[in-house]
Design a protein around this motif. Structure first.
Motif, PDB file in Angstrom:
ATOM      1  N   ARG A   1      -1.239   5.418   5.048  1.00 19.32           N
ATOM      2  CA  ARG A   1      -1.510   6.509   5.910  1.00 19.32           C
ATOM      3  C   ARG A   1      -1.090   7.734   5.188  1.00 19.32           C
ATOM      4  N   GLN A   2      -1.817   8.414   4.647  1.00 20.47           N
ATOM      5  CA  GLN A   2      -1.233   9.739   3.856  1.00 20.47           C
ATOM      6  C   GLN A   2      -0.918  10.845   5.158  1.00 20.47           C
ATOM      7  N   LEU A   3       0.229  11.512   4.672  1.00 16.19           N
ATOM      8  CA  LEU A   3       0.600  12.720   5.476  1.00 16.19           C
ATOM      9  C   LEU A   3       0.042  13.772   5.206  1.00 16.19           C
ATOM     10  N   PHE A   4      -0.489  14.743   6.205  1.00 16.05           N
ATOM     11  CA  PHE A   4      -1.231  15.954   5.745  1.00 16.05           C
ATOM     12  C   PHE A   4      -0.633  17.132   6.665  1.00 16.05           C
ATOM     13  N   THR A   5      -0.941  18.232   6.209  1.00 16.20           N
ATOM     14  CA  THR A   5      -0.560  19.559   6.850  1.00 16.20           C
ATOM     15  C   THR A   5      -1.801  20.287   6.864  1.00 16.20           C
ATOM     16  N   ASN A   6      -2.009  20.748   8.064  1.00 12.99           N
ATOM     17  CA  ASN A   6      -3.432  21.677   8.593  1.00 12.99           C
ATOM     18  C   ASN A   6      -2.515  23.262   8.266  1.00 12.99           C
ATOM     19  N   ILE A   7      -3.349  24.069   7.301  1.00 12.96           N
ATOM     20  CA  ILE A   7      -2.961  25.289   7.316  1.00 12.96           C
ATOM     21  C   ILE A   7      -4.032  26.459   7.563  1.00 12.96           C
ATOM     22  N   LYS A   8      -3.728  27.417   7.928  1.00 13.60           N
ATOM     23  CA  LYS A   8      -4.972  28.701   8.115  1.00 13.60           C
ATOM     24  C   LYS A   8      -4.242  29.701   7.476  1.00 13.60           C
ATOM     25  N   ILE A   9      -5.354  30.115   6.371  1.00 12.32           N
ATOM     26  CA  ILE A   9      -5.247  31.370   5.476  1.00 12.32           C
ATOM     27  C   ILE A   9      -5.395  32.753   6.399  1.00 12.32           C
ATOM     28  N   LEU A  10      -4.188  33.428   6.062  1.00 18.34           N
ATOM     29  CA  LEU A  10      -4.148  34.620   6.758  1.00 18.34           C
ATOM     30  C   LEU A  10      -4.455  35.816   5.921  1.00 18.34           C
TER      31      LEU A  10
ATOM     32  N   LYS B   1      -1.009  12.610  10.131  1.00 12.69           N
ATOM     33  CA  LYS B   1      -1.408  11.367   9.433  1.00 12.69           C
ATOM     34  C   LYS B   1      -2.904  11.136   9.209  1.00 12.69           C
ATOM     35  N   ASN B   2      -3.490  10.845   8.002  1.00  9.90           N
ATOM     36  CA  ASN B   2      -4.903  10.580   8.094  1.00  9.90           C
ATOM     37  C   ASN B   2      -5.362   9.188   8.484  1.00  9.90           C
ATOM     38  N   LYS B   3      -6.375   8.853   8.362  1.00  7.93           N
ATOM     39  CA  LYS B   3      -6.805   7.398   8.827  1.00  7.93           C
ATOM     40  C   LYS B   3      -6.257   6.731   7.784  1.00  7.93           C
ATOM     41  N   LYS B   4      -6.106   5.200   8.168  1.00 10.61           N
ATOM     42  CA  LYS B   4      -5.382   4.189   7.620  1.00 10.61           C
ATOM     43  C   LYS B   4      -6.608   3.642   6.442  1.00 10.61           C
ATOM     44  N   ILE B   5      -5.971   3.591   5.095  1.00  5.77           N
ATOM     45  CA  ILE B   5      -6.633   3.170   4.064  1.00  5.77           C
ATOM     46  C   ILE B   5      -6.375   1.604   3.929  1.00  5.77           C
ATOM     47  N   LYS B   6      -6.991   0.559   3.940  1.00  7.41           N
ATOM     48  CA  LYS B   6      -7.016  -0.854   3.709  1.00  7.41           C
ATOM     49  C   LYS B   6      -6.859  -1.231   2.127  1.00  7.41           C
ATOM     50  N   ILE B   7      -6.102  -1.659   1.680  1.00  4.64           N
ATOM     51  CA  ILE B   7      -5.863  -2.116   0.372  1.00  4.64           C
ATOM     52  C   ILE B   7      -5.723  -3.669   0.211  1.00  4.64           C
ATOM     53  N   ILE B   8      -6.858  -4.417  -0.378  1.00  2.00           N
ATOM     54  CA  ILE B   8      -6.978  -6.028  -0.258  1.00  2.00           C
ATOM     55  C   ILE B   8      -7.019  -6.236  -1.706  1.00  2.00           C
ATOM     56  N   LYS B   9      -6.154  -7.408  -1.885  1.00  2.00           N
ATOM     57  CA  LYS B   9      -6.200  -8.148  -3.101  1.00  2.00           C
ATOM     58  C   LYS B   9      -6.461  -9.565  -2.774  1.00  2.00           C
ATOM     59  N   PHE B  10      -7.500 -10.166  -3.847  1.00  4.08           N
ATOM     60  CA  PHE B  10      -7.905 -11.477  -3.329  1.00  4.08           C
ATOM     61  C   PHE B  10      -8.474 -12.015  -4.631  1.00  4.08           C
ATOM     62  N   ARG B  11      -8.012 -13.185  -4.822  1.00  2.00           N
ATOM     63  CA  ARG B  11      -8.296 -14.288  -5.947  1.00  2.00           C
ATOM     64  C   ARG B  11      -8.831 -15.401  -5.432  1.00  2.00           C
ATOM     65  N   ARG B  12     -10.298 -15.766  -5.659  1.00  2.99           N
ATOM     66  CA  ARG B  12     -11.079 -16.819  -5.229  1.00  2.99           C
ATOM     67  C   ARG B  12     -10.463 -17.917  -5.933  1.00  2.99           C
ATOM     68  N   ARG B  13     -10.469 -19.321  -5.095  1.00  2.00           N
ATOM     69  CA  ARG B  13     -10.114 -20.394  -5.237  1.00  2.00           C
ATOM     70  C   ARG B  13      -8.680 -20.643  -5.658  1.00  2.00           C
ATOM     71  N   LYS B  14      -7.891 -19.566  -5.344  1.00  2.00           N
ATOM     72  CA  LYS B  14      -6.379 -19.478  -5.909  1.00  2.00           C
ATOM     73  C   LYS B  14      -5.610 -19.572  -4.496  1.00  2.00           C
ATOM     74  N   HIS B  15      -6.161 -19.380  -3.710  1.00  2.00           N
ATOM     75  CA  HIS B  15      -5.334 -19.154  -2.238  1.00  2.00           C
ATOM     76  C   HIS B  15      -4.475 -18.153  -2.328  1.00  2.00           C
ATOM     77  N   PHE B  16      -5.011 -16.816  -2.683  1.00  2.00           N
ATOM     78  CA  PHE B  16      -4.227 -15.971  -2.763  1.00  2.00           C
ATOM     79  C   PHE B  16      -4.907 -14.663  -2.173  1.00  2.00           C
ATOM     80  N   ARG B  17      -4.276 -13.918  -1.262  1.00  2.00           N
ATOM     81  CA  ARG B  17      -4.613 -12.956  -0.277  1.00  2.00           C
ATOM     82  C   ARG B  17      -3.710 -11.846   0.076  1.00  2.00           C
ATOM     83  N   LYS B  18      -3.719 -10.796  -0.112  1.00  2.00           N
ATOM     84  CA  LYS B  18      -2.924  -9.674  -0.044  1.00  2.00           C
ATOM     85  C   LYS B  18      -3.377  -8.482   0.783  1.00  2.00           C
TER      86      LYS B  18
END
Length: 105
Positions: free
Chosen positions: A90-99, A68-85
């Motif tokens: 974390r995206q899954l990945f596969t490492n491969i070697k080219i033969l 899994k890759n490093k975590k990406i934070k997604i923040i939604k915010f509306r000022r003066r509305k008391h809204f915060r989310k």
């Protein structure tokens, strides 16, 4: 010699012996996989371009690691509305070697 291939809607430029990180591919560690969506192959000053892919060309690779890759934070915010989310992803990945890069003329 290098090749450009398509996997999961993304294009990657690889050479033989290179290790790259792709989106998650099903398979066990140590399995060999083939990519047949080869778009471009360049060898010995000769450029072969597919229309859209090159028939008879394939890339043989070996799965090295799943993770899994490093975590990406997604923040939604509306000022003066008391809204915060806050949400994370974390995206899954596969490492491969080219033969091998095979191209039958």
């Amino acid at each position: 010699m290098y090749a450009i291939f398509d996997s999961c809607g993304k294009q990657y430029k690889v050479i033989q012996g290179q290790t790259i990180k792709l989106e998650k591919i099903t398979g066990k560690i140590g399995d060999k996989i083939e990519f047949k969506n080869i778009l471009i192959i360049y060898e010995k000053n000769k450029l072969n371009i597919g229309n859209p892919i090159i028939p008879g060309a394939k890339i043989i690779a070996q799965i090295i690691l799943h993770g899994k890759n490093k975590k990406i934070k997604i923040i939604k915010f509306r000022r003066r509305k008391h809204f915060r989310k806050t949400q994370g992803h974390r995206q899954l990945f596969t490492n491969i070697k080219i033969l091998k890069i095979q191209y039958l003329v």
